[in-house]
Scaffold this motif. Sequence first.
Motif, short mmCIF file in Angstrom:
data_model
loop_
_atom_site.label_atom_id
_atom_site.label_comp_id
_atom_site.label_asym_id
_atom_site.label_seq_id
_atom_site.Cartn_x
_atom_site.Cartn_y
_atom_site.Cartn_z
N SER A 173 1.30 1.51 -6.65
CA SER A 173 0.11 0.83 -6.13
C SER A 173 -1.12 1.74 -6.14
CB SER A 173 0.36 0.21 -4.75
OG SER A 173 0.95 1.13 -3.89
N GLU A 225 -9.27 -4.59 -3.44
CA GLU A 225 -8.43 -4.87 -2.26
C GLU A 225 -9.10 -5.91 -1.37
OE1 GLU A 225 -6.89 -1.44 -0.06
OE2 GLU A 225 -6.78 -2.68 1.75
N LYS A 258 0.82 -1.22 0.00
CA LYS A 258 0.00 0.00 0.00
C LYS A 258 0.85 1.27 0.00
CE LYS A 258 -3.96 0.37 2.34
NZ LYS A 258 -5.30 -0.14 2.11
N ALA A 277 -5.79 -0.59 -5.57
CA ALA A 277 -6.14 0.66 -4.87
C ALA A 277 -7.65 0.82 -4.80
CB ALA A 277 -5.51 1.85 -5.57
#
Length: 255
Positions: free
Chosen positions: A198, A209, A193, A204
């Motif tokens: 990313s 996620e 993260k 993201a």
Amino acid sequence: MNGKVVVITGGSTGIGKAVAIECAKNQANVVILSIEDYEKAEGAVREIESYGRTVSYYKCDVSSEENVSEVFTKIISKYGRIDYAFNNAGIGPDGVRMQYKSLIELSEGEWDKVLEVNMKGIWLCMKYELMQMRKQKDGSIVNTASIGGYKMAPGFGAYGPSKAGVIALAELAALENSEYNIKVNCICPGPIKGTELSKNSSSANPDEEKILCEHVIPLKKMGVLSEVVNSVMFLFESTHTTGQKLFIDGGMHIK
Ligand code: NAD
């Protein structure tokens, strides 16, 4: 690391910057190479300096031998040695964002760009680092590969093959330079993260996620920068670990 010289490519953002800060905290002389103009990187350079000694910044495209050779000549003439190198500069599958493309959708230009930065860039920087480290008969190199270089992810274009090449290069360089007491290892992060790369990736997106954490990553969480930093620092100091690929991926490589 007091007074030791550490070269970090892509060191003004993301993973590279986090490692640069840790090295600065350990009183190393930090040297950053990146494609960005100094004006854009200056804020990060000042922030890294606030933790330790003065930081040197060189604008350099790691995929150009002309650039790399010129910059390493300057580094050696300024510091006289290179103790640690973190070859970490890299780009996503289409050169900017983590955009999905299959092999048949890739253009020749996209293929070339990703291979040039992610794989050729590592070879070129290592070439000049190793020449110096051989003279010193000492040195420790860590290269940034990826879980994507160990487990191919469909749709990631040339990214997976380029990172597989980074793993292979660490093994080859480790074998060719062990007699000079030079250690060469690589890290294979899973999704981490908070970096530029990313932020532009599908992970993201909160829904993606969630899927990753529930179904793909055995430890059920995204990686964070401090976990990558700890692994790089361990490999920097390793005296009997070489040619290794260290996964920081919540167990993705065993799934
Ligand atoms: P990032 O975009 O913050 O860092 C990449 C850095 O590389 C930037 O500083 C950029 O300026 C530099 N760079 C790009 N092209 C360059 C070139 N031609 N010459 C010199 N410098 C160049 O993203 P990050 O996530 O910190 O990425 C660092 C490394 O980690 C990359 O190699 C990436 O593939 C790898 N990685 C990241 C993740 C993740 O989830 N963030 C996971 C696995 C591997």
